[in-house]
Design a protein around this motif. Structure first.
Motif, PDB file in Angstrom:
ATOM      1  N   GLN A   1       0.842  -1.186   0.000  1.00 32.32           N
ATOM      2  CA  GLN A   1       0.000   0.000   0.000  1.00 32.32           C
ATOM      3  C   GLN A   1       0.885   1.247   0.000  1.00 32.32           C
ATOM      4  N   VAL A   2       0.658   2.104  -0.965  1.00 31.57           N
ATOM      5  CA  VAL A   2       1.460   3.317  -1.076  1.00 31.57           C
ATOM      6  C   VAL A   2       1.020   4.318  -0.019  1.00 31.57           C
ATOM      7  N   GLN A   3       2.010   4.898   0.643  1.00 30.85           N
ATOM      8  CA  GLN A   3       1.730   5.949   1.613  1.00 30.85           C
ATOM      9  C   GLN A   3       2.669   7.118   1.390  1.00 30.85           C
ATOM     10  N   ALA A  24       7.797   8.726   1.318  1.00 34.07           N
ATOM     11  CA  ALA A  24       7.001   7.835   0.479  1.00 34.07           C
ATOM     12  C   ALA A  24       7.359   6.388   0.756  1.00 34.07           C
ATOM     13  N   TYR A  32       9.695   8.012 -10.663  1.00 35.13           N
ATOM     14  CA  TYR A  32       8.531   8.802 -10.257  1.00 35.13           C
ATOM     15  C   TYR A  32       8.963  10.216  -9.886  1.00 35.13           C
ATOM     16  N   ASN A 111      -0.546  10.347  -9.369  1.00 33.03           N
ATOM     17  CA  ASN A 111      -1.126   9.068  -9.004  1.00 33.03           C
ATOM     18  C   ASN A 111      -1.409   8.930  -7.504  1.00 33.03           C
ATOM     19  N   TYR A 112      -0.485   9.458  -6.707  1.00 33.92           N
ATOM     20  CA  TYR A 112      -0.580   9.228  -5.270  1.00 33.92           C
ATOM     21  C   TYR A 112      -0.549  10.556  -4.510  1.00 33.92           C
ATOM     22  N   TRP A 113      -1.331  10.599  -3.429  1.00 32.24           N
ATOM     23  CA  TRP A 113      -1.452  11.815  -2.625  1.00 32.24           C
ATOM     24  C   TRP A 113      -1.305  11.495  -1.142  1.00 32.24           C
TER      25      TRP A 113
END
Length: 123
Positions: A1-3, A24, A32, A111-113
């Protein structure tokens, strides 16, 4: 899970400085871009600054150019935002972002926040 986990926000007087960090985790972030957006009450999310994987490319909003500096440490999967000469109009929630189009100023391209950190600049 990306954090993406931000830290370093707070309250500062106009003309002061703050430094934000974002760690990250959850995947490999090779190639990225990382960066920062912000959102003030009643306003849309706004591009602030982003940086390429190598760190050789940096992009800034005109409103922060010359006052903010973005950098990253890939060994720590961390991106930083040094904010100097802060103004009341810099008051916002600042979001860390990760994505594959590091120069994009369009928030949907990222993509991720992170969850955001509040920055308040008093006059």
């Amino acid at each position: 899970q990306v954090q993406l986990v931000e830290s370093g926000g707070g309250l500062v007087q106009a003309g002061g400085s703050l430094s934000l960090s974002c760690v990250a985790s959850g995947r490999t972030f090779n190639n990225y871009g990382l960066g920062w957006f912000r959102q003030a009450p009643g306003k849309e999310r706004e591009f602030v600054a982003t940086i390429t994987w190598s760190g050789g490319g940096t992009y800034y909003a005109d409103s922060v150019k010359g006052r903010f500096t973005i950098s990253r440490d890939n060994a720590k999967n961390t991106v930083y935002l040094q904010m100097n000469s802060l103004k009341p109009e810099d008051t916002a929630v600042y979001y860390c972002v990760a994505g594959t189009i590091p120069g994009s100023r369009w928030y949907r391209a990222w993509n991720y926040w992170g969850q955001g950190t509040q920055v308040t600049v008093s006059s």
